[in-house]
Design a protein around this motif. Structure first.
Motif, PDB file in Angstrom:
ATOM      1  N   HIS A 178       1.382   4.141  -2.970  1.00 13.79           N
ATOM      2  CA  HIS A 178       1.180   5.574  -2.729  1.00 13.79           C
ATOM      3  C   HIS A 178       2.374   6.385  -3.215  1.00 13.79           C
ATOM      4  CE1 HIS A 178      -0.634   9.096  -1.044  1.00 13.79           C
ATOM      5  NE2 HIS A 178       0.320   9.273  -0.149  1.00 13.79           N
ATOM      6  N   ARG A 195       0.830  -1.202   0.000  1.00 19.07           N
ATOM      7  CA  ARG A 195       0.000   0.000   0.000  1.00 19.07           C
ATOM      8  C   ARG A 195       0.866   1.254   0.000  1.00 19.07           C
ATOM      9  NH1 ARG A 195      -1.244   3.378   3.794  1.00 19.07           N
ATOM     10  NH2 ARG A 195      -0.256   2.052   5.367  1.00 19.07           N
ATOM     11  N   GLU A 196       1.898   1.263   0.825  1.00 17.76           N
ATOM     12  CA  GLU A 196       2.778   2.432   0.900  1.00 17.76           C
ATOM     13  C   GLU A 196       3.550   2.629  -0.398  1.00 17.76           C
ATOM     14  OE1 GLU A 196       3.808   2.390   5.681  1.00 17.76           O
ATOM     15  OE2 GLU A 196       4.776   0.948   4.334  1.00 17.76           O
ATOM     16  N   THR A 241       3.235  -4.530  -4.826  1.00 19.22           N
ATOM     17  CA  THR A 241       2.127  -3.691  -5.292  1.00 19.22           C
ATOM     18  C   THR A 241       1.119  -4.473  -6.130  1.00 19.22           C
ATOM     19  OG1 THR A 241       3.320  -3.045  -7.294  1.00 19.22           O
ATOM     20  CG2 THR A 241       3.585  -1.635  -5.334  1.00 19.22           C
TER      21      THR A 241
END
Length: 298
Positions: A180, A176-177, A202
């Motif tokens: 982003h 998730r990071e 991812t």
């Protein structure tokens, strides 16, 4: 125009092992690993991703702005940067901490084992990125976890396009990071191993990542690089080095060339070609900041 370089300033202690790691490590005994390597060669260099990238970009004629932290032992490093004409306005000294330290051991096949003490780097997030008329772009290179997260957001808020190159810092982040980061960035660069990890975490392959940014570059060491733009791949051939002496800092030399080209509006393939030329010069010299250009970029 200037480029903000977010990353570490570190002292590199580089050791040379004359054998091969693979011959000393027994695969079936990794659960009780206990090995010792005799390293006849040892030296201490100025290093860290921000310093190495700044050195490369300055060699090419660019205006690097390293954003990093040093500890109580960092005065010599700051003086060295200034002597090279590199601005230290975003370099901050953290009291009560040591400058980051990397202990790097290289074998005869140029494989490396590294131990890294972050030291003052863990406070890098306290230095903010703010818009400035002369700052055209930036890069998020390996740094403290909080600094990488915060600076990416600040680059976007300041409308400064940036490269996301997590390097050895990639394992600190979950899928998730990392997604982003990609959504905030304009460009993404990784080596082939990091690229596989990035895709695994991812769920996005290189083509999909390249559709979410202006471009993705996957470096392949001595095999050149892959440039992905809009889902399409272009292979950039390598530049052969006159000698293979020390791989330490080759990726950072490449990153400096990338910033130089992006600042001038070059396409990614041309940037990658320049990166290969600078990396070939660096690998022929010991230490990450001891090479000089033998050509004029352009």
């Amino acid at each position: 125009m200037a480029a903000i370089i977010c990353g570490s300033l570190a002292f590199d202690t580089i050791m040379t092992f004359e054998g091969r790691f693979a011959e000393q490590i027994l695969p079936g005994q990794l659960h009780i690993l206990n090995v010792s390597f005799l390293v006849p060669g040892l030296r201490r260099d100025f290093g860290g991703c921000a310093g190495n990238i700044a050195y490369s970009l300055r060699q090419l004629g660019g205006a690097p702005l390293p954003m990093a932290t040093v500890g109580v032992d960092g005065a010599d490093y700051v003086a060295r940067l200034q002597a090279q004409g590199i601005s230290t306005e975003y370099v901050r000294t953290v009291e009560g901490a040591y400058t980051a330290q990397a202990m790097i051991m290289t074998d005869r096949d140029n494989n490396q084992i590294t131990a890294f003490h972050p030291g003052a780097m863990m406070q890098a997030h306290e230095t903010p990125i703010v818009p400035r008329s002369d700052i055209k772009l930036g890069i998020i290179a390996p740094d403290g976890r909080d600094a990488m997260l915060r600076h990416a957001e600040q680059f976007r808020a300041a409308a400064i396009p940036f490269v996301f190159d997590p390097g050895q810092g990639l394992p600190m982040f979950d899928g998730r990071e990392l997604a982003h980061f990609i959504d905030l960035a304009h460009w993404v660069t990784v080596n082939d191993y990091e690229g596989k990890m990035l895709s695994e975490r991812t769920g996005w392959g290189p083509a999909e990542i390249s559709r979410r940014v202006d471009g993705l570059v996957i470096t392949l060491g001595g095999e050149g690089s892959e440039v992905w733009v809009g889902g399409q791949k272009t292979r950039v051939p390598p530049t052969r080095a006159e000698a293979v002496v020390d791989p330490t800092g080759c990726g950072d030399a490449w990153r400096g060339a990338l910033l130089f080209g992006l600042e001038r509006g070059w396409d990614l393939a041309r940037c990658a070609q320049l990166g290969g030329r600078v990396g070939a010069l660096k690998i022929a010299q010991r230490g990450p900041q001891n090479y000089t250009l033998d050509f004029t970029p352009g």
